[in-house]
Structure formats: structure tokens, C-alpha cells
Scaffold this active site. Structure first.
Site, short mmCIF file in Angstrom:
data_model
loop_
_atom_site.label_atom_id
_atom_site.label_comp_id
_atom_site.label_asym_id
_atom_site.label_seq_id
_atom_site.Cartn_x
_atom_site.Cartn_y
_atom_site.Cartn_z
N GLU A 190 44.63 39.03 36.17
CA GLU A 190 45.17 39.88 35.04
C GLU A 190 46.45 40.53 35.43
O GLU A 190 46.63 41.79 35.30
CB GLU A 190 43.91 41.14 34.78
N GLY A 191 47.30 39.50 35.87
CA GLY A 191 48.61 39.77 36.43
C GLY A 191 48.50 40.15 37.88
O GLY A 191 47.89 40.97 38.35
#
Lengths: 261, 409, 386
Positions: free
Chosen positions: C364-365
Site C-alpha cells: 500500500e505504498g
């Protein structure tokens, strides 16, 4: 089907110790739980309800704090909860308890099936279930490990015996006590917990159940606890030292002395 | 009977709180309780779970706790009740082993009471067993034979025995704490309205009162309690298998067989026994074994149970297991020793790779000799062990097996 | 620390803890070992009503928000950081629907997710597009009342197990990130298949898989919001979902801390428990302080988002994820250290936590991207205040 499940609130046993000096139970920080065997009774009641419909009423006798046990039962899915509580019940043994619960069940009115756990882990007596059935004059089968069939007027169960199991048919109404093999109890659900928080618990006292005075509490209890003590201390055991060969040699000699082997 | 705190005497000292075995006394502020006193700020209150054991009454230095023992209405005339009875549980016509153990104990108790030992035998075609019971100590055997009584069924058995008790008035009734005995005794006690103590580990006669003192474990063996039934008769108890020694037969001993006939129309039998299924996996009756070798999580793998089995085989023992091993699916439940499994009391218990959770200990700690083999010297199992070996079970157990093999040739 | 949780929030914590202890703990080793998907736990969570905590009541959920989700994920991850992902990753895929879905889409998909009947997956990442969403090569072309999808997504959590997928695909390649759109694709749609299942370092109970689209035809009603909104949807989804990843990291760290303290009291060296040595004490003190700081940041972030779900919360969301995941990595590493040699062994559940913690710094990044976003937000704020 109207199902009544009888439960008991007990201390979580692993923590119960006796103070060797005063011979009393050490209860500090001891958590109260629903008797583990009763969890199987609750689960079986819920499963029957889910299968054939009906309601599950959970019943306990105890001090006002036992309400938490009833709320937990509601969080699992039980519909109604009844607490039988009165100072007059103090000192009840298994017979007086069975009588009190039986009177309460009569008060609850129509019931088809009563389910109890096989025994409570604090007393380990396994007497209350059969006692209730006798008081209500209904048939009873203990140590049920499976319900094979449920019909409107009868059920068929498997009773665990030392050498296998017996298949027994009982007419309804009746009482069964269940063993842990019967199911795997569920955990509560969030909605159940919310419901439990708001649930109204019916509280019955001795007058409500029209109990006879000489059958409840200490007066109604034939047995009396005359003494409580810690089990005899086993004493320090002996650690057998040395390498594996020596350890085995020494142990075998000790065991040979016993003449059992 | 009732318990009362005398408001003017209680100082709120809390001594009673610690004396209560059931934790049923609290000390609260008097203001809260609405019991004002010029000197004392606190007062003891007694919770509903009180069973009037009297421990607090003894410790209170101020005499502020009063337990009023109402002279109990005697439900029965105690003097009418005589003799020590044993219920002879039979299966397929064979009287169970525990009955002979109870007979031995019944003989001892009856000698003290100067009374007789009677056995109640229900069944069909079991007269031969009645004779055997006599040479094992029974003075009287009440024999009731009927097709309905062939195998145990709750209703007719309860009808017959309850009726017999009412007519013959025994002083004491003992049963085995078996599946049948525990259910059956509970129903009898409820029907007769008398006291019953389950799973006794000790029975004695009180010298003065001539009543039965029944000692049993509670709270999974953490506590022992002595229980009596002062005003009701008979005094009933169940006792587990192996708690007492079996009585040796005495050839030529005489006794009386009293046959009782029951009109079958009087029997109720609401339940129907449809089938009896023997379960081979349950056949291992570890509760009967003199020697048990048990394995736990320390075995690490189901196939390592072989080590435990080999040792058990060589020394003629049964195989037990801890809950961890059973839950992991390494061995069937019927082998499980402990609170949720079987309680065992062998002469020798060998625990291999079992750390000794309290739930396990309560199921085996009354064994005569306990041997613990574990690699962790801090394992609680060593606290109950007669002999402890701190070491690798994978080395110790096979070495033991080998050694015993050598001895037995 | 008192976080002033409501009675309901306390209940969620209590229940999640119970499930973690009673249902997950006995099987965590098994799933870590064999890498199978823990359906039995999904069922247990569904039975407990914990699958729809953050979904409104009208769609069968509990009506809570990000905080409720975080509380649940934290408790589950104290016992196992991998198994709990079945819920957390489903939430990631549900946020696009919650934030941008039409009433019809919500009615159709949310109730099954809330009841735990179906789980979901969110797919952005491709072989050549991870942190750089503009590099997405999966395409969606419109044909009448349908969109046709082509391309391959990789490393998709819940891949193969989920019934509902939210896919980011290009409807207009020329526009770069602004040409991306979000679609709902149901499992068993013709042309949609699953590729390689990844063999991972940690979170092994979670399924990570390739999604393959080959002329996969979906109704145009499955487009979320409008064409070209894919990038915005992704960003806002991440704003809402990153506290969940942070809670996962927090749970892993808190579980490791709890066990490490307990172990330090039991482990005897030089004749006394190792917790009596200052070297160990200081490690534990630092671990505890960081765990608590992460918790405070996450709860505050979750409350900020729940207070106004429409507002952008990129900065605090990224901060929570960045901080909590770094704490998780550090705390689990030190917890292994406290356990010494035993910590390194598979027999104890400590090395697993270290393996599980690592992913929270990546997905998620990556934490590098989080820093970029935080910095960008700072600069924007400063510029605006001028």
C-alpha cells in the site's frame, strides 16, 4: 421446541488454590466463567433451535453476579435468561439445587428439552442434572455425545459409556446432560454482545418459584461440608542425575523395587 | 439454619473475609450499608453463596457472627437404618470390578458399625454372580431378576432400588463412580431425598456420631472436602474405580440370597435402549491400568508416539496422552488424561514430554509413583513427580525400553 | 493509556482478542507453514460479525468506521499478522465502493462483504507499475454496454480467494494517471483467470496472486464513478486503508512486545530472569514507548477520517502507516533479540512476526512513497497558508 439450558457460574479452576495456612480458597483475581461443560449444553441448545426452531432459555441459580454468565449465554444466541437468586438458597447442596432449578423450570412453563453440562468443574458432582429430572419426573439420559434424531415427541441420543456408547430413545419432555464430544461451542458475535448488553434478565426468588422452605438452602440440603483442606503435599520428588545410561539404570532399579513392573 | 452479622458487635476487621473458603464475605462501609455505628466505620456482609460452613464464626474475635443451627426436623428416624449396601453394577451379566473394591470398603465400615454388608444385584440370569459376591464379603445379596433389568436402564432400576431402600432401610449405600453409577445414584438420592457425595476418595466412620465421613476432591483436585449427611438416610456415596483395593475371596463364606420379585406393571420405562455399540478406540480403558506411559507435546510428531507405545508394551502399561497431544490429533481422545479426559490413578505413571499443565496434573497426581521425563527442568510436572529425569525423551525413553527388555529377557 | 473507546469499541476489541486467542492461535503455525488460505478463520470472523465493522448498517454492516476496523485488525495481528489480512485486504477493496460506489453497486456487493460471505481484493499493482500508478498497462475498452479488460495484475492480496475484485485499468492511455478507471470484476467472469501464486517471506496465510484478464467482458454498470477517476479513487482508498495497514503493523509489534516481556521474566540466565538486566529493560522500554506512540497516532488518524470521510487525510494516513510499520520492524527485530537463539527458531512464534512485519513497510505504498506524500502535503499546506 422450547429448550432450557441450565448453567453454572464457576471460578476458572486453573487459578483456584488453597491457602495451606488458613485452609481457605484463594480467590483473589479469580475470574468467573460459565462452567466449560455448560458451554456444550448451550451450543447444543442453539444448534437444535437453528435446526427445528423454538427458543432457548438459559437458567442459573446463584448470586446476583451470575447475571454476567447469563449475559454471555445471550451473546451466544440464547433468547431468554432466568436467574434464580435468593438468600434463602444459601448453602444449597446438589439436591436442594436440583429442587430449586426444577421449581424454576416449572415456572418457566412449557419446556420440551432440558440440557445440562455433564458436571461443573468446581464441584464435579454430575448430580444436579439427573436430580432435576427426578424432581420434574421426566426421563433423563446423562453423558450424551450425540443427538441422532429429533422429532416432535421423541429424541434419540448416544450416551457415552466406558466401553462404547448406547443408543437411547427418550420421549419429550426429557433432560439430557452432554459431554464435550457433542459439539464445538461457538464464540459470541458482536450483535449478540450488543443484545446481551440490553437484555432483560428475569430474576426469580424463593417465593416466585413457590419453593417449600424445607427443601431449599441449607435446610433442604442433606449433605454438609464439615471440613475443607488442601490435598496432602506430595513432598519433593527426586531428580535422577547422571548421563542417560546412569539415569535409566537408576530409574529402572527404583521402579523394580515397587514390584509393579 | 441462618447466618447473621450482629451489627453492634462487628468492627469491620476483615478477619472473616479471609477465613471464608468460598469468598462470600465482603467488608463495606456502614454508611453504604445503612448500618450506622458510633465507633466502627465498616461492617461485614455475607453474600448469597454462603453455605454456612462456620469458618467465619470460629475466627471472629468479637462474636459478631452467629450461625443459628435450627434443630433440624429429622426427616427420618435414624435408628431404623441399618447395614452397608453396595450396588452391584453388572454389564452383560458380569459384575464390574469396582463392586469388589466397594465390597472391601463396605466390610471395613460395617465392622466399625457392627452391621452387615448387603449387595443389591439387578439383572437377568445373574445368580452365579450373587454367589461370587458372597465369597467376596457380602452377608446378604438382594437379587432381583427380570428381563427388563437385564441391562441398566435408568427408569426401572431407579424404581426397583428406591423401593428396596424404602423397605429395607440401609444405613449406607455405595456405588461405583461409573457412567451408570453416577447417574443412577443421583436419581436415587433425589427420589429418596437423601444426601449423595460423588467421587469419594476416602470413607470413614465418625467414632462418636457413627456417621459416614466422605472425603472427595473438588476444584479439579485442588481442594479436598469432607462431607457428611447427618439427618438423612441412607448416606450415599460413589467411589471411583481403583480408589480402594479389591477384596480377596474367602472360599466357603456363607451369606444369604434374598430374592425380590417385582410386578413388571409397576416398572416405568420411558426410555428405550435401542443399541449398544462397542467402540474399539474407546476400549483402551486407561482408568483400569496399573501402569500408564503418557506422551505429550514434547513428542513433537504423531509418529513419535511409537516410543511411548513401545515402552508401555514392554512394561505392560497402557498409553495415555496430554490434551495437547490429543488436540493435535496425534492420538484419540480416549487416551487423554486430565480434567477434560480421564482421571487415572495407576501405581506407576510415566510422563514423557508432558510439561504438566494443572489440567493434566489433576487427572494423574494421585498416582502412586510418578516419573517425569522432560527436557525443561522448570516444567511443572517435576513438582508432582516422584522421580524426575531432566533430559531428552528421544534418548531416555528408548533406553528405558531397551533396559526393561533386557530384564524381562 | 486511555483512548476513551466507546463501549461498543471495547466489545470489538474483546471479541477480536477472543477469536485471535481461541481460533487463530492454534492454527497460525499451520497456515504459516503450508501457505493455505485460512477460510476457517474467515468463517469465524463472519460468525462474530467482524467482517462488516466499517460498512453502514443499511448494507448489513456494523456501521462503524476506520477506527473500528483498526481495533479489530490490531487485536487479530497480535496473534497473527498474516491471517488477519483476509479482513484488512477486503476492507481495502471495499473502500472504493463505500466512497464512490452507486447505490446499486453498494446494494449489490456490500451485504455479502459485510456478512463475511464474500471477501474482496483491490488490484492496482502490475509488473511494471507499483508505486508509479501511471505506468499501469491493463486496459479497459468500451464496447456498447460493456467494458473489455486486458492485462495482468500481480501481487494481489486475496487473489484467487476473493469473489469481488476492484481493478484499476486504463480507459485512456494517453492521459497517463488521469486515464485510469476503477471497475468491479466478479470471480468466474469469462476471460478472468488467476496466474502464479506467490511464495512469500511472511504473511504466508494470505493469498498473493496474479490476476489475468483476457478479453474479459464486464457490464458497464461495474465502472466505479466515472472514467478517468481511477487514480483519485485509488488515492482516497489508500487514505482510508493505510491506517488498517498501520494497525496490522501495530498488532504485530504489540504482540511481539507482550510475548517478549513475558519471556524476559521467565528466561533465567546467570541465576536470574533476564528482565532484571538493564540491557534488556531498556530495549523493552523503547519498544513499549514506540508501540504506544504508534497506537496513539493510528487511533487519532482513524478518528480524523471517521469524523469527515470525504476530507483528504493523506498526510496523517501516510504518517500512521510509515511510523507503525517502521516500529513493527524494529520491535519485532528486538523481540527476536530478547528471545535470543529461541527467537530465531521456527518453534517459537517470534521470527514469524519479524517476517510478517516487513511487508507493512512495503505494501500500500512503500515507506519511501509515504515520505513523499507527507512531504508533498507539508509543502502544499505551507504554500496555501501564505
Amino acid at each position: 421446541m422450547n429448550i432450557v439450558v441450565c448453567i453454572k457460574q464457576v471460578p476458572a479452576t486453573t487459578e483456584v488454590k488453597i491457602n495451606p495456612e488458613t485452609n481457605t480458597l484463594v480467590r483473589e483475581g479469580v475470574e468467573s466463567i460459565i462452567n466449560p461443560f455448560d458451554m456444550y449444553a448451550i451450543e447444543e441448545g442453539l444448534r437444535i433451535k437453528e435446526k427445528v426452531g423454538g427458543i432457548v432459555t438459559v437458567l442459573t441459580m446463584g448470586p446476583p453476579q451470575a447475571e454476567t454468565a447469563l449475559k454471555e449465554a445471550i451473546s451466544l444466541g440464547c433468547d431468554e435468561a432466568v436467574l434464580v437468586s435468593d438468600r434463602a438458597f444459601a448453602g444449597s447442596d446438589t439436591l436442594a439445587t436440583a429442587y430449586t432449578l426444577a421449581r424454576s423450570i416449572k415456572k418457566i412453563d412449557d419446556f420440551d428439552l432440558i440440557i445440562c453440562g455433564k458436571q461443573a468443574i468446581d464441584g464435579d458432582t454430575a448430580q444436579v442434572g439427573p436430580g432435576i429430572s427426578e424432581e420434574l419426573n421426566i426421563p433423563c439420559v446423562t453423558y450424551v455425545k450425540k443427538i441422532e434424531k429429533i422429532e416432535d415427541d421423541k429424541i434419540c441420543v448416544e450416551r457415552m459409556m466406558e466401553e462404547g456408547y448406547a443408543v437411547i430413545q427418550l420421549p419429550i419432555p426429557c433432560l439430557i446432560t452432554v459431554v464435550k464430544e457433542i459439539n464445538e461451542p461457538r464464540l459470541p458475535s458482536l450483535r449478540g454482545m450488543m443484545k446481551a448488553k440490553k437484555a432483560q434478565i428475569t430474576i426469580l426468588n424463593a417465593a416466585d418459584i413457590a419453593a417449600e422452605n424445607n427443601r431449599i438452602g441449607q435446610v433442604g440440603s442433606p449433605t454438609l461440608v464439615s471440613k475443607i483442606f488442601a490435598p496432602p503435599f506430595k513432598g519433593e520428588g527426586e531428580m535422577i542425575l547422571g548421563d542417560v545410561g546412569e539415569q535409566v539404570e537408576k530409574l529402572v532399579n527404583k521402579l523394580k523395587e515397587t514390584k509393579v513392573i | 439454619m441462618s447466618i447473621r452479622i450482629l451489627e453492634d458487635k462487628c468492627t469491620g476487621c476483615s478477619l472473616c473475609v479471609n477465613s471464608c473458603p468460598f469468598g462470600m464475605i465482603k467488608v463495606v462501609s456502614r454508611e453504604e450499608a445503612g448500618k450506622y455505628h458510633p465507633k466502627y466505620k465498616k461492617i461485614a456482609v455475607i453474600d448469597a453463596g454462603c453455605n454456612l460452613c462456620g469458618a467465619c464464626e470460629e475466627v471472629c474475635p468479637f462474636g459478631a457472627i452467629v450461625i443459628k443451627k435450627e434443630t433440624k426436623e429429622q426427616s427420618v428416624d435414624l435408628k431404623e437404618y441399618k447395614n452397608v449396601w453396595v450396588f452391584a453394577e453388572q454389564k452383560k451379566g458380569k459384575v464390574q470390578g469396582v463392586v469388589y473394591e466397594l465390597l472391601n470398603e463396605a466390610c471395613r465400615l460395617s465392622e466399625q458399625l457392627k452391621e452387615k454388608v448387603a449387595v443389591v444385584l439387578l439383572g437377568e440370569g445373574v445368580e452365579k454372580e450373587a454367589k461370587k459376591l458372597i465369597i467376596h464379603g457380602a452377608d446378604i445379596v438382594y437379587l432381583i431378576e427380570h428381563a427388563v433389568l437385564k441391562e441398566f436402564q435408568d427408569d426401572p432400576y431407579t424404581d426397583v432400588l428406591a423401593d428396596l431402600i424404602r423397605k429395607e432401610k440401609p444405613q449406607i449405600v455405595l456405588m461405583g463412580a461409573t457412567t451408570i453409577g453416577r447417574s443412577f445414584a443421583s436419581r436415587i438420592a433425589a427420589r429418596i431425598h437423601t444426601g449423595l457425595t460423588a467421587d469419594c476418595t476416602g470413607l470413614e466412620i465418625d467414632e462418636q456420631e457413627k456417621i459416614l465421613l466422605q472425603t472427595r476432591p473438588a476444584f479439579g483436585g485442588n481442594i479436598m472436602a469432607t462431607i457428611k449427611t447427618p439427618y438423612h438416610r441412607p448416606q450415599m456415596a460413589t467411589v471411583r474405580h481403583k480408589v480402594f483395593k479389591k477384596r480377596a475371596p474367602e472360599e466357603g463364606k456363607q451369606g444369604e440370597i434374598i430374592r425380590k420379585i417385582y410386578d413388571e406393571n409397576l416398572f416405568t420405562c420411558r426410555t428405550k435402549l435401542l443399541d449398544m455399540i462397542e467402540d474399539l478406540t474407546q476400549k483402551v480403558n486407561i482408568a483400569d491400568a496399573d501402569i500408564i506411559v503418557s506422551g505429550g507435546r514434547g513428542l513433537g510428531d504423531p509418529k513419535n508416539f511409537k516410543l511411548v507405545e513401545e515402552l508401555a508394551q514392554v512394561i505392560g502399561g497402557a498409553v495415555g496422552a496430554s490434551r495437547a497431544a490429543v488436540d493435535a490429533g496425534w492420538i484419540p481422545y480416549s487416551h487423554q488424561v486430565g480434567q477434560t479426559g480421564r482421571t487415572v490413578c495407576p501405581k506407576i505413571y510415566i510422563a514423557c514430554g508432558i510439561s504438566g499443565a494443572i489440567q493434566h496434573l489433576v487427572g494423574m497426581q494421585s498416582s502412586d509413583i510418578i516419573v517425569a521425563i522432560n527436557r525443561d527442568s522448570n516444567a511443572p510436572i517435576f513438582k508432582v513427580a516422584t522421580y524426575g529425569i531432566e533430559g531428552d525423551l528421544f534418548k531416555v525413553v528408548p533406553a528405558l525400553t531397551k533396559k526393561f527388555k533386557e530384564i524381562s529377557g | 493509556m486511555n483512548y476513551f473507546l466507546s463501549e461498543e469499541q471495547q466489545m470489538i476489541k474483546e471479541l477480536a482478542k477472543k477469536i485471535a486467542e481461541e481460533k487463530m492461535k492454534p492454527v497460525r503455525e499451520k497456515y504459516d507453514e503450508n501457505g493455505e488460505f485460512p477460510w476457517e478463520i474467515v468463517e469465524a470472523l463472519a460468525d462474530a460479525d467482524l467482517c462488516g465493522l466499517y460498512i453502514p448498517e443499511e448494507y448489513g454492516g456494523f456501521g462503524g468506521g476506520v477506527l473500528e476496523l483498526c481495533l479489530c485488525v490490531e487485536e487479530l495481528c497480535k496473534i497473527d499478522g498474516g491471517i488477519a489480512l483476509c479482513v484488512a485486504a477486503t476492507a481495502l477493496a471495499t473502500f472504493p465502493l463505500l466512497l464512490f460506489g452507486t447505490e446499486e453497486q453498494k446494494k449489490k456487493f456490500l451485504p455479502d462483504i459485510a456478512s463475511g460471505k464474500k471477501i474482496a481484493a483491490f488490484a492496482v499493482t502490475e509488473a511494471n507499475a507499483g508505486s508509479d500508478a501511471a505506468g499501469i498497462q491493463t486496459t479497459a475498452r468500451k464496447e456498447g454496454d460493456f467494458y473489455i479488460l486486458n492485462g495482468t495484475k500481480c501481487f494481489i492480496t486475496n487473489g484467487g480467494e476473493a469473489e469481488i475484485y476492484v481493478i484499476i485499468a486504463m480507459t485512456n492511455k494517453g492521459k497517463g494517471a488521469r486515464g485510469a478507471s476503477a471497475f468491479i470484476v466478479e470471480k468466474d467472469t469469462p476471460g478472468f483467470s488467476f496466474g502464479k501464486k506467490e511464495n512469500k517471506m511472511g504473511i504466508r496465510a494470505s493469498s498473493t496472486r496474479e490476476l489475468v484478464f483476457n478479453e474479459c467482458k464486464i457490464p458497464k454498470e461495474n465502472l466505479i464513478s466515472r472514467e478517468g477517476q481511477g487514480f483519485i479513487i485509488t488515492m482516497k482508498t489508500f487514505d482510508a486503508s493505510r491506517p488498517g495497514v498501520a494497525a496490522q503493523a501495530l498488532g504485530i509489534a504489540a504482540g511481539a512486545l507482550e510475548d517478549a516481556v513475558k519471556y524476559s521474566r521467565e528466561r533465567i540466565q546467570f541465576g536470574r530472569p533476564i528482565c532484571s538486566f538493564q540491557a534488556v529493560q531498556h530495549m523493552l522500554a523503547d519498544m513499549a514507548t514506540k508501540v504506544e506512540a504508534a497506537r496513539a497516532l493510528i487511533y487519532a488518524t482513524a478518528r480524523t477520517i471517521d469524523n469527515d470521510p470525504k476530507a483528504r487525510a493523506t498526510k496523517c494516513s501516510a504518517m500512521s502507516k510509515l511510523f507503525a510499520s517502521d516500529v513493527a520492524m524494529e520491535v519485532t527485530t528486538n523481540a527476536v533479540q530478547v528471545y535470543g537463539g529461541y527467537g530465531y527458531m521456527r518453534e517459537y512464534p517470534m521470527e514469524k512476526r519479524m517476517r510478517d512485519a516487513k511487508i507493512t513497510q512495503i505494501y500500500e505504498g512503500t515507506n519511501q512513497i509515504q515520505r513523499d506524500e507527507i512531504a508533498l502535503a507539508l509543502i502544499k499546506e505551507s504554500a496555501r497558508s501564505k
